[in-house]
Design a protein around this motif. Sequence first.
Motif, PDB file in Angstrom:
ATOM      1  N   PHE A 151      -4.229 -14.030   6.849  1.00  0.00           N
ATOM      2  CA  PHE A 151      -5.033 -12.816   7.019  1.00  0.00           C
ATOM      3  C   PHE A 151      -5.156 -12.005   5.748  1.00  0.00           C
ATOM      4  O   PHE A 151      -5.741 -10.948   5.753  1.00  0.00           O
ATOM      5  N   GLY A 152      -4.559 -12.509   4.662  1.00  0.00           N
ATOM      6  CA  GLY A 152      -4.467 -11.685   3.470  1.00  0.00           C
ATOM      7  C   GLY A 152      -5.813 -11.392   2.860  1.00  0.00           C
ATOM      8  O   GLY A 152      -6.801 -12.085   3.080  1.00  0.00           O
ATOM      9  N   ALA A 201      -7.033 -14.131  -5.978  1.00  0.00           N
ATOM     10  CA  ALA A 201      -5.803 -14.608  -5.362  1.00  0.00           C
ATOM     11  C   ALA A 201      -5.566 -13.851  -4.057  1.00  0.00           C
ATOM     12  O   ALA A 201      -5.958 -12.711  -3.900  1.00  0.00           O
ATOM     13  N   GLN A 202      -4.916 -14.542  -3.133  1.00  0.00           N
ATOM     14  CA  GLN A 202      -4.678 -13.939  -1.828  1.00  0.00           C
ATOM     15  C   GLN A 202      -3.257 -13.408  -1.776  1.00  0.00           C
ATOM     16  O   GLN A 202      -2.326 -14.141  -1.530  1.00  0.00           O
ATOM     17  N   ARG A 203      -3.095 -12.118  -2.031  1.00  0.00           N
ATOM     18  CA  ARG A 203      -1.748 -11.565  -2.156  1.00  0.00           C
ATOM     19  C   ARG A 203      -1.526 -10.379  -1.253  1.00  0.00           C
ATOM     20  O   ARG A 203      -0.422 -10.054  -0.918  1.00  0.00           O
ATOM     21  N   TRP A 204      -2.594  -9.694  -0.923  1.00  0.00           N
ATOM     22  CA  TRP A 204      -2.436  -8.398  -0.287  1.00  0.00           C
ATOM     23  C   TRP A 204      -2.491  -8.509   1.220  1.00  0.00           C
ATOM     24  O   TRP A 204      -3.227  -9.308   1.768  1.00  0.00           O
ATOM     25  N   GLY A 249       1.962   0.695  -8.833  1.00  0.00           N
ATOM     26  CA  GLY A 249       3.079   1.164  -8.022  1.00  0.00           C
ATOM     27  C   GLY A 249       3.961   0.094  -7.422  1.00  0.00           C
ATOM     28  O   GLY A 249       5.142   0.338  -7.159  1.00  0.00           O
ATOM     29  N   THR A 250       3.416  -1.108  -7.213  1.00  0.00           N
ATOM     30  CA  THR A 250       4.183  -2.076  -6.424  1.00  0.00           C
ATOM     31  C   THR A 250       5.474  -2.481  -7.097  1.00  0.00           C
ATOM     32  O   THR A 250       6.546  -2.410  -6.502  1.00  0.00           O
ATOM     33  N   PHE A 267      -0.106  -3.723   0.890  1.00  0.00           N
ATOM     34  CA  PHE A 267       0.974  -4.081  -0.022  1.00  0.00           C
ATOM     35  C   PHE A 267       1.112  -5.592  -0.156  1.00  0.00           C
ATOM     36  O   PHE A 267       0.521  -6.355   0.592  1.00  0.00           O
ATOM     37  N   GLN A 268       1.915  -5.986  -1.143  1.00  0.00           N
ATOM     38  CA  GLN A 268       2.144  -7.404  -1.377  1.00  0.00           C
ATOM     39  C   GLN A 268       3.500  -7.782  -0.813  1.00  0.00           C
ATOM     40  O   GLN A 268       4.524  -7.363  -1.335  1.00  0.00           O
ATOM     41  N   PRO A 269       3.522  -8.573   0.250  1.00  0.00           N
ATOM     42  CA  PRO A 269       4.804  -8.957   0.849  1.00  0.00           C
ATOM     43  C   PRO A 269       5.720  -9.663  -0.142  1.00  0.00           C
ATOM     44  O   PRO A 269       6.935  -9.648   0.016  1.00  0.00           O
TER      45      PRO A 269
END
Lengths: 373, 615
Positions: free
Chosen positions: A98-99, A105-108, A349-350, A116-118
Amino acid sequence: MNQSLDSDSVSITRRILDALRLDPVLLSLLVILALFGSLVLYSATGSDQAAVLRQGTRILVAMMLLVAAANVPVRMLRKVSIWLYLGGVGLLVAVMFFGEVGKGAQRWLDLGFIRFQPSEILKLAVPMIVATYLADRVLPVGFKELVVSSVLVMIPVMLIARQPDLGTAILVGSAGFFVLFLAGVRWRIIISLGVLFSAMAPLLWKFALHDYQRKRILTLLDPESDPLGSGYHIIQSKIAIGSGGVYGKGWLNGTQSQLDFIPERSTDFIFSVFGEEFGFFGSVVLILIYLAIIFRGLYIAAHSNENFGRLLAGALSLTFFVYLFVNTGMVAGMLPVVGVPLPLISYGGTSMVTLMMGFGLIMSIRSAKRFLV
Amino acid sequence: MSKREQLKDDFLESRLIRRRLVLAAIFTVILLGLVLGRLYVLQVVSYEHFSTLSDSNRIRIKALPPTRGLIFDRHGVVMANNLPTYRLEIVREQVTDLDATLQQLRQYVEYTDQDLKRFRQSSKRRRPFETIPLRLNLDDAEVARLAVNLHKFEGVEINARLTRNYPHGEHAVHALGYVGRVDERDLREVDEVEYAGTTHIGKLGLEKFYEHELHGSVGVQQVEVNANGRTLRVLSESPPIQGNNLHLTIDSSLQRVAEEAFADRNGAAVAIDPTNGEILALVSMPIFNPNLFVNGISYANYGALRDSPERPLFNRALSGQYPPGSTTKPFYGLAGLEARVNQKDDKTWCGGYYLLPNEERRYRDWKKEGHGHMNLNDAISQSCDVYFYDLAYRLGIDRMAEFMAQFGFGVKTGVDSTGERNGLLPSREWKRGHEGMPWFPGETLITGIGQGAFLVTPLQLANSTAAFSSRGTRYQPRLVKSVEKIPDYNRIDIASRVTGRYQLLKPKNWEHVHNAMVNVVHGLRGTAQGINRGMEYRTAGKTGTAQVFEIAQDEEYDEETVAEKLRDHALFVSYAPAEDPKIAVAVIVENGGSGSSVAAPIARQIMDAYLLEES
């Protein structure tokens, strides 16, 4: 106002810090670095006050999370590590399906109220779970422990690498393997793994890397070969740093930086702005501050009274070092371009939140055994 | 192993971890020392070098877009080239107040909101100090006005750049396709680095299909500029490499004859060399001027083209799907002979309609009063429906579908262009799969005269006719004969490819059908005998009429009273010379009425132009 602070100020500050279970040495180093970072960021964003304010807010939020993490008792950390790990891996799988796709890239993961990025969770969860697992075993680690730990590390690393996010995969992977290293994996295993890896490198090159990643590595060897593509970053970054000289061109005076020649200059390439404006001298100072932070972390690890604390605090400090090394190495044209920020200085921020929470954990380990500084 | 079972010894373990921590600390110091060493080299040792490079940012890297390859017809006539046109371009970094500059420029030159949107889009993906076009194709007056006032605008330039041009305008547009401005979607399909500086990309047709040949490769220029960004001198340059040239199979003059033969009618015509699959002409009418699209078509012009009821943008030759009607009869005739369902001289009584056993419905012949006794030759040359209803009934849909598939019906031909469609070959499987319905016997009958669900594209029909003319050998039709590789100008021929080879069980069977098709044109009662006057060669052909709307059981189709839009499509397929076919043609005229009167004369003009001028 100042009078009352005069004689008792040291002890009052000390008492407040103790009550908050914070380490004064580590904390002051982090604050110095954050202030230093804000100055560089102000220059790198082209004197954008709003951006610096946003970053300042992030630092404050991250600091509060640091305090919160420092107050989680160590035995609690050991209990939650499995859930943190399972939750993080679950979210990574969710991202796969579902990102959101950002920059190819599929990160979020978008939870509606927050994006956020798991993979960030795993930067803490992986060393925690491996440290928890190894803490009660007989050290140095045996074969079975080695295999179990490696599996624990490689599952999230694979998931992150195929997003694809090579930078985070490297950070998560090294966090896990540092725990193993500290727990005394035998040298012959380390060496044979090293040999195996070098033997497999051609295969990895062919099958595991994306086209753009291969290109970045090739570009590193010969940046001139691709001046319109990824070589451009490296060429411009080297010009910026090199033209800084011994003392730099001065704050806000970096022509390469100010004229927008450096790509990603407020994020991954912020060190080239720093190098141009503060020169070799500034770079030495900055790296010494970083080194002090790393050493303080290792010191706390060495003086912890139980294996969990020793392993976790050590691994987190060394991961911080990897951030620094990969980023500066990349900006200086020694390592390929992978998306790793300059810790606590790059805009965004991450990574800031994860890093500060990591230092919170180190402080929690320190106060588990109230030793004197 | 037994040692490992010992109790945990915290002293030993803590000593182990501490030793490792110390090792790690030493390791970090060494690696950071390496980084500092590297910085020392950059900042202290090579300081002079980098300082010079960075001094007032004198070095710029410019992308040099390649010149697009040319397109020639089979005789070397230029179909697409590149002409210098003037562009208004802006270097963003040199403009202090972009909005004000854009506003002031309006005094001297017009640009639309669309231009502005494009400008902003492309400025996002440009590297620093690269020029971004604001307006293309400036006319002389605009260039003059701007040139006089250019000193007022820092960072604004007028540059002459090569731009795609179609010298014959709308001529052969559906064969060529066209290029347009590069957009985000295009960039996802290509290497962005290769397209740095490229403003146009193939959007349709050949231009898109052969984009990788036509584009060429990007060049790089390192230039030294002054403080204002003006180029002082070129430090190094690797020039761009022009794209490869294409030599087409299309014969431009034949193409023109075909286009003119349509006059103001709509439709499509495709001519193929049956000996190798080369497409000699590919016409879809009406046509439009592709040059409009090169520099960004205005909304008004585009709207007019898009909304025109004539649908000029629609490439009928590849994408149009029409019922083939009676043009399928020679194929079914051959199928009947090959399956031994029919003999050449077997006769069927045509009384104007056909009845299925136990069914009320009358399957009509187009000739109300009927044709009388019909053998294969009569049935093809006079296009008797009842004969083929009966034949279809006896062949059955499965054998029909299997036979037709071998001549390429229902599948793409694989032509080297974009937008080709499948057509539709009705079969039991198709109906079950797509409509979830069983096959009805009545459908077999109407499929037997090329109606019902049966659809073909004009290209497909021409290619199947070509395959028929060469006794079953089907080629992949193609538009490009050879690619001329740059820089050595080697012409590399594209080999013809056989995509199907039907093996005749009895060569005589083919001769019978072929003779019947010759009679269509040269026989006394042939449906297309009107075109044989003065013909210097012999032609085999077949007329066809495709219903656009269905006539009720008890109604009569009357050309006069039916609105033009609902009139039947006229079809004609042919190949010539009959003895040794060199050209196969399919013509479809939309709402043209009957194939004999409208479509056949167009085919004759195409064949005349090709056969008589060739010799």
